[in-house]
Design a protein around this motif. Structure first.
Motif, PDB file in Angstrom:
ATOM      1  N   PHE A   2       0.828  -1.211   0.000  1.00 39.48           N
ATOM      2  CA  PHE A   2       0.000   0.000   0.000  1.00 39.48           C
ATOM      3  C   PHE A   2       0.857   1.254   0.000  1.00 39.48           C
ATOM      4  O   PHE A   2       0.571   2.222  -0.692  1.00 39.48           O
ATOM      5  CB  PHE A   2      -0.915  -0.001   1.229  1.00 39.48           C
ATOM      6  CG  PHE A   2      -1.626   1.299   1.439  1.00 39.48           C
ATOM      7  CD1 PHE A   2      -2.656   1.661   0.588  1.00 39.48           C
ATOM      8  CD2 PHE A   2      -1.247   2.172   2.443  1.00 39.48           C
ATOM      9  CE1 PHE A   2      -3.308   2.871   0.757  1.00 39.48           C
ATOM     10  CE2 PHE A   2      -1.896   3.370   2.606  1.00 39.48           C
ATOM     11  CZ  PHE A   2      -2.932   3.719   1.762  1.00 39.48           C
ATOM     12  N   SER A   6       0.696   4.509  -2.727  1.00 41.65           N
ATOM     13  CA  SER A   6       0.191   5.843  -2.404  1.00 41.65           C
ATOM     14  C   SER A   6       1.155   6.693  -1.605  1.00 41.65           C
ATOM     15  O   SER A   6       0.851   7.831  -1.283  1.00 41.65           O
ATOM     16  CB  SER A   6      -1.111   5.698  -1.604  1.00 41.65           C
ATOM     17  OG  SER A   6      -0.863   4.968  -0.428  1.00 41.65           O
ATOM     18  N   VAL A  46      -7.815   1.852  -1.351  1.00 36.49           N
ATOM     19  CA  VAL A  46      -6.866   0.737  -1.304  1.00 36.49           C
ATOM     20  C   VAL A  46      -6.557   0.373   0.147  1.00 36.49           C
ATOM     21  O   VAL A  46      -6.508  -0.799   0.527  1.00 36.49           O
ATOM     22  CB  VAL A  46      -5.567   1.091  -2.065  1.00 36.49           C
ATOM     23  CG1 VAL A  46      -4.497   0.029  -1.819  1.00 36.49           C
ATOM     24  CG2 VAL A  46      -5.842   1.212  -3.561  1.00 36.49           C
ATOM     25  N   TYR A  47      -6.366   1.394   0.969  1.00 36.93           N
ATOM     26  CA  TYR A  47      -6.102   1.176   2.386  1.00 36.93           C
ATOM     27  C   TYR A  47      -7.266   0.458   3.054  1.00 36.93           C
ATOM     28  O   TYR A  47      -7.085  -0.460   3.868  1.00 36.93           O
ATOM     29  CB  TYR A  47      -5.847   2.522   3.048  1.00 36.93           C
ATOM     30  CG  TYR A  47      -5.497   2.455   4.517  1.00 36.93           C
ATOM     31  CD1 TYR A  47      -4.420   1.701   4.952  1.00 36.93           C
ATOM     32  CD2 TYR A  47      -6.240   3.167   5.459  1.00 36.93           C
ATOM     33  CE1 TYR A  47      -4.093   1.649   6.295  1.00 36.93           C
ATOM     34  CE2 TYR A  47      -5.917   3.121   6.802  1.00 36.93           C
ATOM     35  CZ  TYR A  47      -4.842   2.358   7.209  1.00 36.93           C
ATOM     36  OH  TYR A  47      -4.525   2.311   8.548  1.00 36.93           O
ATOM     37  N   GLY A  49      -9.350  -1.563   1.619  1.00 39.60           N
ATOM     38  CA  GLY A  49      -9.387  -2.939   1.160  1.00 39.60           C
ATOM     39  C   GLY A  49      -8.263  -3.800   1.694  1.00 39.60           C
ATOM     40  O   GLY A  49      -8.450  -4.993   1.941  1.00 39.60           O
ATOM     41  N   SER A  50      -7.081  -3.206   1.891  1.00 40.12           N
ATOM     42  CA  SER A  50      -5.923  -3.997   2.307  1.00 40.12           C
ATOM     43  C   SER A  50      -5.784  -4.089   3.821  1.00 40.12           C
ATOM     44  O   SER A  50      -5.387  -5.119   4.356  1.00 40.12           O
ATOM     45  CB  SER A  50      -4.639  -3.412   1.710  1.00 40.12           C
ATOM     46  OG  SER A  50      -4.457  -2.068   2.150  1.00 40.12           O
ATOM     47  N   ALA A 161     -10.607   0.739  -6.500  1.00 39.38           N
ATOM     48  CA  ALA A 161      -9.392   0.733  -5.677  1.00 39.38           C
ATOM     49  C   ALA A 161      -9.546  -0.179  -4.472  1.00 39.38           C
ATOM     50  O   ALA A 161      -8.588  -0.821  -4.034  1.00 39.38           O
ATOM     51  CB  ALA A 161      -9.070   2.158  -5.225  1.00 39.38           C
ATOM     52  N   TYR A 162     -10.762  -0.242  -3.922  1.00 37.06           N
ATOM     53  CA  TYR A 162     -11.014  -1.131  -2.772  1.00 37.06           C
ATOM     54  C   TYR A 162     -10.797  -2.587  -3.173  1.00 37.06           C
ATOM     55  O   TYR A 162     -10.158  -3.353  -2.444  1.00 37.06           O
ATOM     56  CB  TYR A 162     -12.444  -0.920  -2.288  1.00 37.06           C
ATOM     57  CG  TYR A 162     -12.846  -1.799  -1.125  1.00 37.06           C
ATOM     58  CD1 TYR A 162     -12.406  -1.513   0.175  1.00 37.06           C
ATOM     59  CD2 TYR A 162     -13.675  -2.900  -1.319  1.00 37.06           C
ATOM     60  CE1 TYR A 162     -12.776  -2.318   1.243  1.00 37.06           C
ATOM     61  CE2 TYR A 162     -14.053  -3.709  -0.257  1.00 37.06           C
ATOM     62  CZ  TYR A 162     -13.601  -3.407   1.025  1.00 37.06           C
ATOM     63  OH  TYR A 162     -13.967  -4.196   2.082  1.00 37.06           O
ATOM     64  N   GLY A 165      -7.189  -3.214  -3.431  1.00 37.83           N
ATOM     65  CA  GLY A 165      -6.594  -3.374  -2.111  1.00 37.83           C
ATOM     66  C   GLY A 165      -6.837  -4.752  -1.536  1.00 37.83           C
ATOM     67  O   GLY A 165      -5.950  -5.342  -0.895  1.00 37.83           O
ATOM     68  N   GLU A 166      -8.033  -5.289  -1.766  1.00 35.95           N
ATOM     69  CA  GLU A 166      -8.323  -6.643  -1.288  1.00 35.95           C
ATOM     70  C   GLU A 166      -7.436  -7.671  -1.989  1.00 35.95           C
ATOM     71  O   GLU A 166      -6.952  -8.623  -1.356  1.00 35.95           O
ATOM     72  CB  GLU A 166      -9.795  -6.976  -1.530  1.00 35.95           C
ATOM     73  CG  GLU A 166     -10.752  -6.285  -0.561  1.00 35.95           C
ATOM     74  CD  GLU A 166     -12.161  -6.826  -0.679  1.00 35.95           C
ATOM     75  OE1 GLU A 166     -12.576  -7.159  -1.809  1.00 35.95           O
ATOM     76  OE2 GLU A 166     -12.835  -6.923   0.364  1.00 35.95           O
ATOM     77  N   ILE A 168      -4.457  -7.107  -3.306  1.00 34.10           N
ATOM     78  CA  ILE A 168      -3.095  -6.933  -2.793  1.00 34.10           C
ATOM     79  C   ILE A 168      -2.954  -7.625  -1.441  1.00 34.10           C
ATOM     80  O   ILE A 168      -1.916  -8.209  -1.118  1.00 34.10           O
ATOM     81  CB  ILE A 168      -2.761  -5.430  -2.663  1.00 34.10           C
ATOM     82  CG1 ILE A 168      -2.597  -4.806  -4.052  1.00 34.10           C
ATOM     83  CG2 ILE A 168      -1.505  -5.208  -1.828  1.00 34.10           C
ATOM     84  CD1 ILE A 168      -1.437  -5.364  -4.846  1.00 34.10           C
ATOM     85  N   HIS A 169      -4.018  -7.576  -0.652  1.00 32.28           N
ATOM     86  CA  HIS A 169      -3.990  -8.209   0.671  1.00 32.28           C
ATOM     87  C   HIS A 169      -3.891  -9.730   0.544  1.00 32.28           C
ATOM     88  O   HIS A 169      -3.245 -10.387   1.359  1.00 32.28           O
ATOM     89  CB  HIS A 169      -5.255  -7.833   1.446  1.00 32.28           C
ATOM     90  CG  HIS A 169      -5.266  -8.338   2.847  1.00 32.28           C
ATOM     91  ND1 HIS A 169      -4.386  -7.910   3.817  1.00 32.28           N
ATOM     92  CD2 HIS A 169      -6.075  -9.244   3.451  1.00 32.28           C
ATOM     93  CE1 HIS A 169      -4.637  -8.520   4.954  1.00 32.28           C
ATOM     94  NE2 HIS A 169      -5.658  -9.343   4.758  1.00 32.28           N
TER      95      HIS A 169
END
Length: 215
Positions: A2, A6, A46-47, A49-50, A161-162, A165-166, A168-169
């Motif tokens: 993350f 960003s 993103v934050y 989601g991750s 973006a969400y 983020g998920e 990426i997690h």
């Protein structure tokens, strides 16, 4: 990952100031202040989601509210200042004579569509509201197009973006880097194509609109 996307500053800002920081950045960008409002929305989503520390509905709501508030203030500023003063002093905030011509050209032909779709284009996202006010667009019409555009923009970018983020997690190592590089390449390509489109519109505007004195 993350922080790679960003910058390390966004998680700390969100943790320290919550969604008010997102609201403020989006609102100020919408008024014409050169701040990364869209990047803040993407980073916050993103934050969410991750890290799972923010609700995506709250992120979308804060961004949409900031966009509507900032755009309406920008509209009032443009209405009060008007085109003559923008021609004289607009270059100090990035509104060059060419961009003012572009704004007049687009609003004279498309009006509400520019307010709605301008939310998705960097130059118009920052200045569409000011130009709408300066070109005397009716406020009820502006408000409707603006509210719809802000809501769609915040929802599409926020949910996209969400989801990123998920992913990426869930994904680690080289696969996450590949996903990140592909996403950044897509964004850069889109920005390049939009920039070319702005240049084409500007050429048309300069050809079709007569020169006017600066004030």
């Amino acid at each position: 990952m993350f922080e790679t996307l960003s910058g390390p500053w966004l998680p700390q800002l969100i943790q320290a100031h919550g969604l008010w920081m997102l609201f403020a950045l989006v609102a100020l960008e919408s008024m014409g202040v050169p701040l990364p409002g869209e990047a803040a929305l993407i980073g916050a989503a993103v934050y969410a989601g991750s890290a799972g520390e923010l609700g995506i509905a709250s992120v979308i709501g804060a961004a949409a509210a900031g966009a509507i508030a900032g755009d309406n203030l920008g509209y009032l500023i443009g209405r009060r200042i008007g085109l003559p003063l923008l021609r004289r002093y607009g270059r100090h905030i990035g509104l060059t004579p060419e961009r003012l011509k572009l704004g007049q050209y687009l609003f004279s032909r498309h009006g509400g569509k520019i307010v709605f779709f301008g939310r998705f284009v960097a130059f118009l996202r920052a200045f569409a509201a000011v130009l709408a006010g300066a070109n005397r667009m009716a406020w009820p019409r502006f408000l409707l197009a603006n509210a719809l555009g802000a809501s769609c923009w915040a929802t599409l970018f926020g949910l996209g973006a969400y989801q990123f983020g998920e992913e990426i997690h869930r994904v680690a190592g080289p696969a996450a880097v590949v996903v990140l590089v592909a996403a950044l390449a897509f964004l850069l390509l889109g920005a390049h194509l939009l920039r070319r489109r702005e240049q084409e519109w500007t050429v048309r505007a300069l050809a079709e609109l007569p020169d006017e004195p600066p004030g």
